[in-house]
Design an enzyme around this catalytic site. Structure first.
Site, mmCIF file in Angstrom:
data_model
loop_
_atom_site.group_PDB
_atom_site.id
_atom_site.type_symbol
_atom_site.label_atom_id
_atom_site.label_comp_id
_atom_site.label_asym_id
_atom_site.label_seq_id
_atom_site.Cartn_x
_atom_site.Cartn_y
_atom_site.Cartn_z
ATOM 1 N N TYR A 191 0.855 -1.142 -0.020
ATOM 2 C CA TYR A 191 -0.102 -0.053 0.168
ATOM 3 C C TYR A 191 0.823 1.265 -0.094
ATOM 4 C CZ TYR A 191 -3.929 -3.057 1.402
ATOM 5 O OH TYR A 191 -5.046 -4.213 1.238
ATOM 6 N N LYS A 193 3.558 -15.549 2.433
ATOM 7 C CA LYS A 193 3.546 -16.142 1.331
ATOM 8 C C LYS A 193 5.114 -16.476 0.943
ATOM 9 C CE LYS A 193 1.050 -17.803 -2.044
ATOM 10 N NZ LYS A 193 0.243 -18.818 -1.938
ATOM 11 N N ASP A 245 -2.894 -18.175 2.365
ATOM 12 C CA ASP A 245 -3.919 -18.810 1.708
ATOM 13 C C ASP A 245 -4.524 -19.935 2.753
ATOM 14 O OD1 ASP A 245 -1.529 -19.832 1.095
ATOM 15 O OD2 ASP A 245 -1.867 -20.530 -0.880
ATOM 16 N N ASP A 285 -4.969 -6.702 6.183
ATOM 17 C CA ASP A 285 -6.205 -5.923 5.814
ATOM 18 C C ASP A 285 -7.447 -7.242 5.781
ATOM 19 O OD1 ASP A 285 -8.009 -4.144 4.899
ATOM 20 O OD2 ASP A 285 -7.177 -3.573 3.158
ATOM 21 N N ASP A 290 -10.687 -8.422 8.013
ATOM 22 C CA ASP A 290 -12.103 -8.242 7.671
ATOM 23 C C ASP A 290 -12.756 -9.623 7.918
ATOM 24 O OD1 ASP A 290 -12.076 -5.702 7.542
ATOM 25 O OD2 ASP A 290 -12.416 -5.561 5.593
#
Ligand code: NAD
Length: 359
Positions: free
Chosen positions: A142, A191, A223, A247, A251
């Site tokens: 980001y 990852k 994942d 992020d 959620d």
């Protein structure tokens, strides 16, 4: 102990839910013999109306001088047409930056009494859901370089993902220390089968773990983690991960607990001063109706006591009081089920008083 708390009431339901959190903090001060001083900072939509900007210097100063900041929520339809850099929500980005907070910590906890509101199967919920996601907040993709260009007749977009070992180490320390204050288990999510930044992330976490022998460190690919959060969330105590993965996972985790009004959060940096707020917004649709659920804000205040002021017993007293009120079947409208005759519908201010009275 004496502490100065900067309080941002904000907009919409902000002032109501903050009132209830202060009610509870006043009771804590009385019972545990502390002195909490409150300096009220005018930030967000209210500040646009009064000062013409969402985070005036004078109000930011109050936040930076305090031992911690407690925030309700900002924003609302009234300010939809102001220019993007003057919007109420912009104040929060600037505030986080000025406070130097680089870690966002969000608990995912299912309250036994509210287990019916989780979208997960009962047998999964019954094993217990009580973990926290520590998300890196100011680095990664980001904040990397973003560009779009035309090449050979097609548009190509690039976003760069960079992490330095310093950035990983400082978020790692917050995560290890959080695990020390909870169940002593930390899962580092990345990852590393594909990304160099993740391989460095994993290495630094393992180097750091030598300093925190009382914390059990494990690794998980992002994942797999997304699947495990819905398959067996009871396995987690603390998860630490980079900005974008955090992020998305946070959620996902807030959804499995059922109600947005119940979830607190903290943002921390390299000092003890933190920013504490519920995860929801200013809920303009129910503002001024004394209907909002103040529990997310009250639990944010409990997190402030635990993580910024080292008041663990006091934080626990708030959590137990919330538990007791839910056990006694009191519910605000968002967690009330009409068909259940045992439940008692209460207002925002009644809920705050019920919790304060049980401390
Ligand atoms: P929201 O979280 O305010 O509301 C979503 C839904 O959840 C609404 O139906 C609302 O009534 C309900 N809800 C939220 N909190 C509740 C509570 N404590 N008790 C009971 N019900 C609750 O999200 P939104 O409607 O997308 O945003 C409204 C405004 O809030 C916007 O201006 C947005 O930009 C702002 N916002 C602010 C923050 C913040 O201050 N940190 C965060 C998100 C959104």
């Amino acid at each position: 102990m004496k502490k100065n708390i900067a309080v941002i009431r904000g907009d919409g339901i902000g002032p109501q839910i903050i009132n209830e959190a202060i009610k509870v903090l006043k009771k804590i001060a009385e019972v545990f013999n502390h002195e909490f001083e409150y300096s009220f900072a005018c930030v967000g939509g209210e500040a646009i109306d009064k000062f013409g900007e969402p985070l005036p210097q004078s109000e930011l100063k109050k936040c930076l001088e305090a031992d911690s900041v407690l925030l309700g929520a900002v924003g609302g339809n009234k300010w939809n047409d102001v220019p993007p850099d003057k919007r109420p929500e912009k104040a929060l980005l600037k505030l986080r930056q000025a406070m130097g907070v680089y870690s966002n910590n969000r608990p995912a906890k299912i309250w036994r009494q509210l287990s019916d509101s989780s979208p997960l199967k009962k047998e999964i919920v019954d094993k217990g859901i009580d973990f926290i996601i520590v998300r890196e907040l100011t680095g990664g993709i980001y904040f990397g370089e973003h560009s779009t260009k035309e090449q050979n007749g097609q548009r190509i977009a690039t976003d760069i993902l960079t992490y330095s070992e310093k950035e990983i180490e400082r978020i790692g320390r917050i995560a290890f220390e959080t695990a020390q204050k909870r169940g002593g288990k930390l899962c580092s999510v990345e990852k590393s089968n594909v990304l160099d930044s993740s391989r460095l992330w994993k290495k630094v976490m393992h180097e750091l773990s030598k300093e925190y022998c009382d914390v059990e460190l494990s690794d998980m690919l992002v994942d797999n983690c997304a699947m495990q959060i819905v398959k067996d969330p009871s396995q987690f105590d603390v998860i630490v991960t980079e900005n974008m993965f955090g992020d998305i996972l946070s959620d996902e985790a807030s959804m499995i607990t059922g109600s947005i009004g119940m979830i607190p959060s903290s943002s921390l940096g390299s000092t003890k001063r933190g920013l504490y707020e519920p995860i929801h917004g200013s809920a303009p649709d129910i503002a001024g109706q004394n209907k909002a659920n103040p529990i997310g804000t009250i639990l944010s205040a409990a997190m402030m006591l635990k993580y910024s002021f080292n008041m663990e017993k006091e934080a626990e007293a708030i959590e137990k009081a919330v538990e007791a009120v839910l056990d006694e079947n009191y519910r605000t409208a968002d967690i009330f089920i009409k068909e259940n005759e045992e439940l008692k519908l209460v207002s925002c201010s009644e809920m705050g008083s019920l919790i304060a009275n049980r401390i």
